[in-house]
Design a protein around this motif. Structure first.
Motif, PDB file in Angstrom:
ATOM      1  N   ALA A  88       1.354  -1.089  -0.181  1.00 22.22           N
ATOM      2  CA  ALA A  88       0.000  -0.148   0.148  1.00 22.22           C
ATOM      3  C   ALA A  88       0.741   1.281  -0.092  1.00 22.22           C
ATOM      4  CB  ALA A  88      -1.055   0.116   1.076  1.00 22.22           C
ATOM      5  N   GLY A  89       0.706   2.134  -0.870  1.00 20.37           N
ATOM      6  CA  GLY A  89       1.006   3.552  -0.565  1.00 20.37           C
ATOM      7  C   GLY A  89       0.644   4.493   0.801  1.00 20.37           C
ATOM      8  N   GLU A  90       2.088   5.224   0.571  1.00 18.50           N
ATOM      9  CA  GLU A  90       2.184   6.159   2.073  1.00 18.50           C
ATOM     10  C   GLU A  90       1.225   6.939   2.314  1.00 18.50           C
ATOM     11  OE1 GLU A  90       5.206   8.613   4.174  1.00 18.50           O
ATOM     12  OE2 GLU A  90       5.692   8.120   2.298  1.00 18.50           O
ATOM     13  N   LYS A  91       1.022   7.605   0.414  1.00 20.75           N
ATOM     14  CA  LYS A  91      -0.547   8.250   1.374  1.00 20.75           C
ATOM     15  C   LYS A  91      -1.519   7.680   1.989  1.00 20.75           C
ATOM     16  CE  LYS A  91      -3.622  11.774  -0.494  1.00 20.75           C
ATOM     17  NZ  LYS A  91      -4.496  11.628   0.191  1.00 20.75           N
ATOM     18  N   GLN A  92      -2.116   5.945   1.166  1.00 22.53           N
ATOM     19  CA  GLN A  92      -3.358   5.356   1.733  1.00 22.53           C
ATOM     20  C   GLN A  92      -3.527   5.089   3.023  1.00 22.53           C
ATOM     21  OE1 GLN A  92      -3.461   1.910  -0.652  1.00 22.53           O
ATOM     22  NE2 GLN A  92      -6.024   1.694  -0.063  1.00 22.53           N
ATOM     23  N   VAL A  93      -1.667   4.371   3.318  1.00 21.82           N
ATOM     24  CA  VAL A  93      -1.370   4.691   5.191  1.00 21.82           C
ATOM     25  C   VAL A  93      -1.597   5.410   5.300  1.00 21.82           C
ATOM     26  CG1 VAL A  93       0.129   3.277   5.728  1.00 21.82           C
ATOM     27  CG2 VAL A  93      -0.567   2.740   3.832  1.00 21.82           C
ATOM     28  N   LYS A  94      -1.027   6.376   5.868  1.00 19.88           N
ATOM     29  CA  LYS A  94      -1.647   7.722   6.708  1.00 19.88           C
ATOM     30  C   LYS A  94      -2.949   8.333   6.654  1.00 19.88           C
ATOM     31  CE  LYS A  94       0.121  12.461   7.015  1.00 19.88           C
ATOM     32  NZ  LYS A  94       1.078  13.772   6.320  1.00 19.88           N
ATOM     33  N   ASP A  95      -4.081   8.092   5.410  1.00 23.00           N
ATOM     34  CA  ASP A  95      -4.926   8.677   5.431  1.00 23.00           C
ATOM     35  C   ASP A  95      -5.487   7.447   5.983  1.00 23.00           C
ATOM     36  OD1 ASP A  95      -4.327  10.356   3.872  1.00 23.00           O
ATOM     37  OD2 ASP A  95      -5.434   9.762   1.746  1.00 23.00           O
ATOM     38  N   SER A  96      -5.092   6.013   6.102  1.00 21.39           N
ATOM     39  CA  SER A  96      -6.746   4.908   6.834  1.00 21.39           C
ATOM     40  C   SER A  96      -6.097   5.571   8.344  1.00 21.39           C
ATOM     41  CB  SER A  96      -6.144   3.585   6.200  1.00 21.39           C
ATOM     42  OG  SER A  96      -6.461   3.726   5.117  1.00 21.39           O
ATOM     43  N   VAL A  97      -5.145   5.637   8.624  1.00 19.95           N
ATOM     44  CA  VAL A  97      -4.676   6.114   9.725  1.00 19.95           C
ATOM     45  C   VAL A  97      -5.326   7.046  10.182  1.00 19.95           C
ATOM     46  CG1 VAL A  97      -2.713   6.297  12.537  1.00 19.95           C
ATOM     47  CG2 VAL A  97      -2.204   4.173  10.456  1.00 19.95           C
ATOM     48  N   GLN A  98      -4.385   8.072   9.987  1.00 22.64           N
ATOM     49  CA  GLN A  98      -5.501   9.276  10.086  1.00 22.64           C
ATOM     50  C   GLN A  98      -6.760   9.698  10.532  1.00 22.64           C
ATOM     51  OE1 GLN A  98      -3.411  12.356   8.252  1.00 22.64           O
ATOM     52  NE2 GLN A  98      -1.832  12.545   9.574  1.00 22.64           N
ATOM     53  N   GLY A  99      -7.544   9.056   9.804  1.00 23.89           N
ATOM     54  CA  GLY A  99      -8.859   8.926  10.135  1.00 23.89           C
ATOM     55  C   GLY A  99      -9.162   8.231  10.886  1.00 23.89           C
ATOM     56  N   TRP A 100      -8.838   6.628  11.389  1.00 26.00           N
ATOM     57  CA  TRP A 100      -8.688   6.020  12.481  1.00 26.00           C
ATOM     58  C   TRP A 100      -8.434   6.914  14.075  1.00 26.00           C
ATOM     59  CZ3 TRP A 100      -5.793   4.341  16.663  1.00 26.00           C
ATOM     60  CH2 TRP A 100      -6.520   3.722  17.283  1.00 26.00           C
ATOM     61  N   LEU A 101      -7.576   7.844  14.122  1.00 22.38           N
ATOM     62  CA  LEU A 101      -7.025   8.695  14.765  1.00 22.38           C
ATOM     63  C   LEU A 101      -8.353   8.947  15.377  1.00 22.38           C
ATOM     64  CD1 LEU A 101      -3.257   9.104  14.127  1.00 22.38           C
ATOM     65  CD2 LEU A 101      -4.626   7.219  16.196  1.00 22.38           C
ATOM     66  N   GLN A 102      -8.739  10.298  14.224  1.00 22.46           N
ATOM     67  CA  GLN A 102      -9.986  11.009  14.059  1.00 22.46           C
ATOM     68  C   GLN A 102     -10.965  10.437  15.214  1.00 22.46           C
ATOM     69  OE1 GLN A 102      -9.823  13.084  10.679  1.00 22.46           O
ATOM     70  NE2 GLN A 102      -7.737  13.693  11.072  1.00 22.46           N
ATOM     71  N   ALA A 103     -11.486   9.434  14.210  1.00 25.89           N
ATOM     72  CA  ALA A 103     -12.640   8.937  14.911  1.00 25.89           C
ATOM     73  C   ALA A 103     -12.114   8.445  16.792  1.00 25.89           C
ATOM     74  CB  ALA A 103     -12.700   7.507  14.518  1.00 25.89           C
ATOM     75  N   GLN A 104     -11.057   7.862  17.249  1.00 31.34           N
ATOM     76  CA  GLN A 104     -10.610   8.068  18.134  1.00 31.34           C
ATOM     77  C   GLN A 104     -10.844   8.733  19.225  1.00 31.34           C
ATOM     78  OE1 GLN A 104     -10.527   4.265  19.431  1.00 31.34           O
ATOM     79  NE2 GLN A 104     -11.059   4.617  17.455  1.00 31.34           N
ATOM     80  N   ALA A 105     -10.306  10.039  18.385  1.00 33.68           N
ATOM     81  CA  ALA A 105      -9.991  12.263  19.034  1.00 33.68           C
ATOM     82  C   ALA A 105     -11.352  12.260  19.284  1.00 33.68           C
ATOM     83  CB  ALA A 105      -9.130  12.672  18.146  1.00 33.68           C
ATOM     84  N   ARG A 106     -12.412  11.771  18.782  1.00 37.19           N
ATOM     85  CA  ARG A 106     -13.471  12.482  18.838  1.00 37.19           C
ATOM     86  C   ARG A 106     -14.053  11.915  20.378  1.00 37.19           C
ATOM     87  NH1 ARG A 106     -16.646  14.920  15.818  1.00 37.19           N
ATOM     88  NH2 ARG A 106     -15.458  15.119  14.130  1.00 37.19           N
ATOM     89  N   GLN A 107     -14.282  10.634  20.010  1.00 32.67           N
ATOM     90  CA  GLN A 107     -14.253   9.875  21.654  1.00 32.67           C
ATOM     91  C   GLN A 107     -13.888   9.741  22.334  1.00 32.67           C
ATOM     92  OE1 GLN A 107     -14.323   5.416  20.424  1.00 32.67           O
ATOM     93  NE2 GLN A 107     -16.206   5.656  19.182  1.00 32.67           N
TER      94      GLN A 107
END
Length: 170
Positions: A88-107
């Protein structure tokens, strides 16, 4: 500064509440006095998002593991299992991780705001995640809080301290 600490508080705030806010903010205060910045732009985040990289999550370090055989992101102990193949490309990895982190941050932030609001005897104010990288947040003129999703990198106690600092400004 080197001459001491100056505190201002809204009218009607009780001295115990002010003292509690100072205690909760003491880490940031000492960090500023020692010249160590304590903001969202000063976290040790990876330069490259790839398999095996380590990054802070709720005050501990976790390792990113790419696993194309999975169908969802899963945090297992200190490993974040990401459903992407190793190529997987770095941008795809970064976007996936940051999307997950943002959902965790919201909680995490919402939970700390609820606790802080109760402790300060106020209703929980409207708030939103901020995507600014140099600050933990702010208060809009209409009383809405903006809190950085990057708070998810620090400990829950530190998130509580930041949330209470902004709540006390209302």
């Amino acid at each position: 500064d080197e001459q001491g600490l100056r505190v201002s508080a809204p009218r009607g705030m009780a001295l115990p509440q002010i003292e509690q806010a100072i205690r909760e903010g003491s880490r940031a205060i000492f960090g500023k006095l020692s010249g160590k910045p304590a903001g969202a732009g000063n976290l040790p985040l990876p330069a490259r998002w790839q398999d095996g990289v380590r990054f802070p999550f709720l005050g501990r370090e976790i390792v990113l593991c790419l696993d194309g055989g999975r169908d969802r992101i899963e945090l297992r102990e200190d490993r974040l299992l990401l459903p992407l193949p190793p190529e997987a490309g770095e941008k795809q990895v970064k976007d996936s991780v940051q999307g997950w982190l943002q959902a965790q941050a919201r909680q995490a932030i919402e939970g700390q705001l609820a606790v802080g609001s109760r402790r300060l005897g106020m209703a929980m104010p409207p708030w939103r995640l901020s995507f600014a990288s140099g600050t933990w947040g702010g208060v809009d003129p209409d009383g809405r809080l903006r809190l950085s999703w990057r708070l998810v990198h620090i400990t829950p106690n530190e998130i509580s301290s930041v949330a209470c600092r902004f709540l006390s400004q209302l």
